[in-house]
Design an enzyme around this catalytic site. Sequence first.
Site, mmCIF file in Angstrom:
data_model
loop_
_atom_site.group_PDB
_atom_site.id
_atom_site.type_symbol
_atom_site.label_atom_id
_atom_site.label_comp_id
_atom_site.label_asym_id
_atom_site.label_seq_id
_atom_site.Cartn_x
_atom_site.Cartn_y
_atom_site.Cartn_z
ATOM 1 N N HIS A 52 -21.272 38.372 45.894
ATOM 2 C CA HIS A 52 -20.638 38.823 44.638
ATOM 3 C C HIS A 52 -21.724 39.210 43.328
ATOM 4 O O HIS A 52 -22.799 38.453 43.675
ATOM 5 C CB HIS A 52 -19.316 37.868 44.181
ATOM 6 C CG HIS A 52 -19.874 36.724 43.849
ATOM 7 N ND1 HIS A 52 -19.478 35.412 44.689
ATOM 8 C CD2 HIS A 52 -20.447 36.024 42.687
ATOM 9 C CE1 HIS A 52 -20.150 34.402 44.086
ATOM 10 N NE2 HIS A 52 -20.689 34.756 42.986
HETATM 11 P P1 TYD Z 1 -17.296 31.439 45.007
HETATM 12 O O1 TYD Z 1 -17.927 31.547 43.738
HETATM 13 O O2 TYD Z 1 -16.478 32.505 45.378
HETATM 14 O O3 TYD Z 1 -18.065 30.847 46.035
HETATM 15 P P2 TYD Z 1 -19.055 31.794 47.030
HETATM 16 O O4 TYD Z 1 -19.318 33.334 46.566
HETATM 17 O O5 TYD Z 1 -20.065 30.924 47.223
HETATM 18 O O6 TYD Z 1 -18.129 31.688 48.363
HETATM 19 O O7 TYD Z 1 -16.355 30.053 44.713
HETATM 20 C C1 TYD Z 1 -15.303 29.577 45.877
HETATM 21 C C2 TYD Z 1 -14.120 29.141 45.441
HETATM 22 O O8 TYD Z 1 -14.370 27.931 44.308
HETATM 23 C C3 TYD Z 1 -13.426 30.125 44.490
HETATM 24 O O9 TYD Z 1 -12.130 30.066 44.962
HETATM 25 C C4 TYD Z 1 -13.524 29.746 43.105
HETATM 26 C C5 TYD Z 1 -13.834 28.340 43.297
HETATM 27 N N1 TYD Z 1 -14.558 27.864 42.231
HETATM 28 C C6 TYD Z 1 -14.275 27.093 40.888
HETATM 29 O O10 TYD Z 1 -12.984 26.837 40.812
HETATM 30 N N2 TYD Z 1 -15.010 26.775 40.111
HETATM 31 C C7 TYD Z 1 -16.357 27.176 40.279
HETATM 32 O O11 TYD Z 1 -17.170 26.763 39.356
HETATM 33 C C8 TYD Z 1 -16.899 27.914 41.057
HETATM 34 C C9 TYD Z 1 -18.426 28.351 41.150
HETATM 35 C C10 TYD Z 1 -15.841 27.988 42.097
#
Ligand code: TYD
Length: 151
Positions: A52
């Site tokens: 992303h």
């Molecule tokens: P995401 O940023 O999509 O992680 P990646 O891209 O590495 O897979 O986050 C994964 C999940 O965690 C998403 O449902 C949102 C949640 N999240 C939070 O609640 N708080 C945060 O600070 C972060 C980074 C993620």
Amino acid sequence: MNLKKCKIIDLPKVQDRRGNLTFIEENRHVPFEIKRVYYLYDVPGGESRGGHAHKRLQQFIIAASGSFDVILDDGFERKRFHLNRSYYGLYVPPMIWRELDNFSSGSVCLVLASEYYDEEDYIRDYEIFKKMVRESLGEKNSVLRDSYERD
Ligand code: TYD
């Protein structure tokens, strides 16, 4: 935002035979105010994270333990950074697509972030990201953009 703004930043290292120490101060070692810290851990072998971009968020990514790769993409070119030390990190400005992979076993990916968590700030579709990058460059820059794409 282009890849040239993404950079490895060396952090202070206080060497000690009892164990080394590194510290990070906002607006000094990272070029933003730190509003949030999160970390990835227990990543199974072969997994990848990220996939992303963010509209406004700035981040600083550190391999607090072990190693992994961060692939950054500004919509035109892509670069892979291997992070494997806890005394430097990778600064990622807004509007950069990122993917993380090649996690070593037991690694910890520590991330300092300039904003609170906000799902609205995410761009999770690569084609939409590329479209937004091109739109933000604007038509008046089309000559510049075309030459950038050719290089
Ligand atoms: P995401 O940023 O999509 O992680 P990646 O891209 O590495 O897979 O986050 C994964 C999940 O965690 C998403 O449902 C949102 C949640 N999240 C939070 O609640 N708080 C945060 O600070 C972060 C980074 C993620």
